[in-house]
Design an enzyme around this catalytic site. Structure first.
Site, PDB file in Angstrom:
ATOM      1  N   PHE A  84       0.842  -1.745   0.469  1.00 18.44           N
ATOM      2  CA  PHE A  84       0.170   0.069  -0.350  1.00 18.44           C
ATOM      3  C   PHE A  84       0.922   1.578  -0.100  1.00 18.44           C
ATOM      4  O   PHE A  84       2.312   1.263   1.142  1.00 18.44           O
ATOM      5  CB  PHE A  84      -0.662   0.141   1.001  1.00 18.44           C
ATOM      6  CG  PHE A  84      -2.226   0.636   1.235  1.00 18.44           C
ATOM      7  CD1 PHE A  84      -3.198   0.568   0.766  1.00 18.44           C
ATOM      8  CD2 PHE A  84      -2.035   2.024   1.481  1.00 18.44           C
ATOM      9  CE1 PHE A  84      -4.661   1.226  -0.032  1.00 18.44           C
ATOM     10  CE2 PHE A  84      -3.058   2.733   1.290  1.00 18.44           C
ATOM     11  CZ  PHE A  84      -4.238   2.159   1.441  1.00 18.44           C
ATOM     12  N   ALA A 127       0.382  -1.860   6.543  1.00 19.16           N
ATOM     13  CA  ALA A 127       0.706  -1.900   7.443  1.00 19.16           C
ATOM     14  C   ALA A 127       0.209  -2.533   8.243  1.00 19.16           C
ATOM     15  O   ALA A 127       1.384  -3.433   9.229  1.00 19.16           O
ATOM     16  CB  ALA A 127       1.061  -0.206   7.939  1.00 19.16           C
ATOM     17  N   VAL A 179       2.244   4.917   6.255  1.00 15.72           N
ATOM     18  CA  VAL A 179       0.587   5.374   6.779  1.00 15.72           C
ATOM     19  C   VAL A 179       0.124   7.040   6.663  1.00 15.72           C
ATOM     20  O   VAL A 179       1.069   7.344   7.541  1.00 15.72           O
ATOM     21  CB  VAL A 179      -0.006   5.099   8.304  1.00 15.72           C
ATOM     22  CG1 VAL A 179      -0.795   4.369   8.195  1.00 15.72           C
ATOM     23  CG2 VAL A 179       0.655   3.398   8.271  1.00 15.72           C
ATOM     24  N   ILE A 180      -0.504   7.302   5.483  1.00 14.55           N
ATOM     25  CA  ILE A 180      -0.753   8.517   4.595  1.00 14.55           C
ATOM     26  C   ILE A 180      -2.117   8.487   6.056  1.00 14.55           C
ATOM     27  O   ILE A 180      -2.812   8.248   6.143  1.00 14.55           O
ATOM     28  CB  ILE A 180      -0.649   8.959   3.970  1.00 14.55           C
ATOM     29  CG1 ILE A 180       0.531   8.409   3.107  1.00 14.55           C
ATOM     30  CG2 ILE A 180      -1.065  10.042   3.708  1.00 14.55           C
ATOM     31  CD1 ILE A 180       0.900   8.359   1.775  1.00 14.55           C
ATOM     32  N   GLU A 238      -9.048  11.020   6.622  1.00 16.87           N
ATOM     33  CA  GLU A 238      -9.746  11.956   7.458  1.00 16.87           C
ATOM     34  C   GLU A 238     -10.939  10.952   7.679  1.00 16.87           C
ATOM     35  O   GLU A 238     -11.585  12.014   8.814  1.00 16.87           O
ATOM     36  CB  GLU A 238     -11.374  12.169   5.564  1.00 16.87           C
ATOM     37  CG  GLU A 238     -10.428  13.249   4.679  1.00 16.87           C
ATOM     38  CD  GLU A 238     -11.617  13.840   3.642  1.00 16.87           C
ATOM     39  OE1 GLU A 238     -12.681  13.899   3.908  1.00 16.87           O
ATOM     40  OE2 GLU A 238     -11.291  14.804   3.199  1.00 16.87           O
ATOM     41  N   HIS A 297      -8.830   5.266  11.145  1.00 20.54           N
ATOM     42  CA  HIS A 297      -7.912   4.559  10.561  1.00 20.54           C
ATOM     43  C   HIS A 297      -6.748   4.788  10.638  1.00 20.54           C
ATOM     44  O   HIS A 297      -5.933   4.027  11.035  1.00 20.54           O
ATOM     45  CB  HIS A 297      -8.547   3.744   9.423  1.00 20.54           C
ATOM     46  CG  HIS A 297      -8.172   2.889   9.023  1.00 20.54           C
ATOM     47  ND1 HIS A 297      -8.364   1.594   9.300  1.00 20.54           N
ATOM     48  CD2 HIS A 297      -7.401   2.617   7.795  1.00 20.54           C
ATOM     49  CE1 HIS A 297      -7.798   1.017   8.297  1.00 20.54           C
ATOM     50  NE2 HIS A 297      -7.232   1.711   7.580  1.00 20.54           N
ATOM     51  N   ASN A 347      11.969   0.103  11.832  1.00 21.75           N
ATOM     52  CA  ASN A 347      11.233   0.320  11.827  1.00 21.75           C
ATOM     53  C   ASN A 347      10.610   1.840  10.852  1.00 21.75           C
ATOM     54  O   ASN A 347      11.201   2.145  11.471  1.00 21.75           O
ATOM     55  CB  ASN A 347      10.007   1.071  13.025  1.00 21.75           C
ATOM     56  CG  ASN A 347       8.313   1.233  12.946  1.00 21.75           C
ATOM     57  OD1 ASN A 347       7.903   1.264  11.935  1.00 21.75           O
ATOM     58  ND2 ASN A 347       7.497   1.208  13.761  1.00 21.75           N
ATOM     59  N   ARG A 377      10.439  11.583   2.912  1.00 25.03           N
ATOM     60  CA  ARG A 377      11.510  11.043   3.819  1.00 25.03           C
ATOM     61  C   ARG A 377      11.331   9.791   3.560  1.00 25.03           C
ATOM     62  O   ARG A 377      12.478   9.286   3.755  1.00 25.03           O
ATOM     63  CB  ARG A 377       9.999  10.535   5.167  1.00 25.03           C
ATOM     64  CG  ARG A 377      10.350  12.240   5.787  1.00 25.03           C
ATOM     65  CD  ARG A 377       8.558  12.380   6.604  1.00 25.03           C
ATOM     66  NE  ARG A 377       9.136  13.583   7.666  1.00 25.03           N
ATOM     67  CZ  ARG A 377       8.170  14.925   7.212  1.00 25.03           C
ATOM     68  NH1 ARG A 377       7.758  14.786   6.279  1.00 25.03           N
ATOM     69  NH2 ARG A 377       8.228  16.065   7.740  1.00 25.03           N
TER      70      ARG A 377
END
Length: 175
Positions: free
Chosen positions: A24, A58, A83-84, A87, A90, A115, A129
């Site tokens: 993902f 993830a 992990v972004i 809204e 989650h 990690n 990043r």
């Protein structure tokens, strides 16, 4: 006072490293993996001593890391992905559960897990990043694998045999 200080050892020669990458947010995870593999090579880890597996997201990282820790003899493991924030709530659930699983696996198995899962607000932050985090995880994995090895008590086969014999005698005396 002259304490004994273990200095960081970044020599990756002979180390076996397992990497799990979440698919993902594919581009970000792949950028992390590319940077990680490059840095591991620079540190002397042989590409034949690296195993890379991918998982859907993830939350699945923990299962793969756990099986790798239990099934193979890795000196360190690396988790990569992103992990972004969206809204909904989650983001918090995924981020917290993923981090908890990674920490638990490392503590329960004694195998260091670096990690490298980015938890960010935007795609732009993740892209900025990704390469740095992948390289950092390679450094962490090699350093921690060497530290754990340095902290392991040295095995002395003769002393072990004597201890086993003494233990056996104690067990016999108790019966």
């Amino acid at each position: 006072m002259n304490p004994y200080i273990l200095t960081p050892d970044l020599n990756g020669e002979g180390l076996h490293i397992g990497i799990v990458r979440a698919r993902f947010n594919e581009e970000i995870g792949q950028a992390e993996l590319d940077a990680c593999l490059q840095k591991l090579g620079e540190l002397g880890v042989d590409e034949r001593d690296i195993m890379v597996v991918t998982v859907p997201g993830a939350l699945e990282l923990g299962v793969a890391l756990s099986h790798m820790a239990e099934t193979f003899e890795f000196d360190a493991l690396i988790a990569l992905g992103a992990v972004i924030r969206g809204e909904t709530y989650h983001f918090e659930v995924v981020s917290n559960e993923m981090a908890r699983a990674i920490s638990r696996i490392s503590l329960e198995t004694g195998i260091p897990v670096a990690n490298g899962v980015l938890t960010v607000d935007t795609d732009e932050q993740a892209q900025a990043r990704a390469a740095g985090k992948g390289g950092d995880c390679a450094l962490v994995a090699v350093e921690m694998a060497n530290l754990v090895a340095a902290l392991e008590p040295e095995e002395d086969d003769e002393d072990e045999d004597e201890e086993d014999e003494d233990f056996d005698d104690e067990e016999t005396d108790r019966r």
